[in-house]
Write a protein that holds these residues in place. Sequence first.
Motif, PDB file in Angstrom:
ATOM      1  N   THR A 131      30.502  49.532 -49.292  1.00 41.12           N
ATOM      2  CA  THR A 131      30.484  49.807 -47.848  1.00 41.12           C
ATOM      3  C   THR A 131      30.253  48.540 -47.054  1.00 41.12           C
TER       4      THR A 131
ATOM      5  N   PHE B  49      37.506  50.226 -39.262  1.00 43.29           N
ATOM      6  CA  PHE B  49      37.923  51.003 -40.429  1.00 43.29           C
ATOM      7  C   PHE B  49      39.166  51.839 -40.151  1.00 43.29           C
TER       8      PHE B  49
ATOM      9  N   GLN C  89      36.173  48.342 -45.487  1.00 51.17           N
ATOM     10  CA  GLN C  89      34.742  48.566 -45.358  1.00 51.17           C
ATOM     11  C   GLN C  89      34.023  47.365 -45.915  1.00 51.17           C
TER      12      GLN C  89
ATOM     13  N   ASN D  24      39.035  47.233 -49.295  1.00 51.97           N
ATOM     14  CA  ASN D  24      39.680  48.389 -48.695  1.00 51.97           C
ATOM     15  C   ASN D  24      39.360  49.610 -49.538  1.00 51.97           C
ATOM     16  N   SER D  25      38.655  50.553 -48.949  1.00 49.87           N
ATOM     17  CA  SER D  25      38.238  51.741 -49.692  1.00 49.87           C
ATOM     18  C   SER D  25      39.132  52.938 -49.416  1.00 49.87           C
TER      19      SER D  25
END
Length: 76
Positions: A72, A3, A29, A43-44
Motif C-alpha cells: 500500500t 489511485f 499504491q 500497481n496493485s
Amino acid sequence: IEFSTGRILKINKSTGAITVSATTIAGFQGLDFDDAGTAFGHNSSGADKLYTLNLATGMATLRGPSNTSTVTAMAF
C-alpha cells in the motif's frame, strides 16, 4: 499519484497548489524514488507489478511482478 485516475500530481511546497504533471495507468499504491531519481511505483490493480514511471509523460515501464498483493506504500 492518484489511485483511481492515474494522474501524477505536483504539489508546490510553498503554496500547496496542486497541478497535474501527466497521466499514467490507474491502480498505483506506492511511489518512491531511488538514489538516481528514478520513480518506481507498485500497481496493485490486477496483477501486482512494479513499474518505473516517467513523471513528465506518464509512461509506465513494467519491471516485473512484485509477488505480493499487500503493498500500500513503498520507500527506498
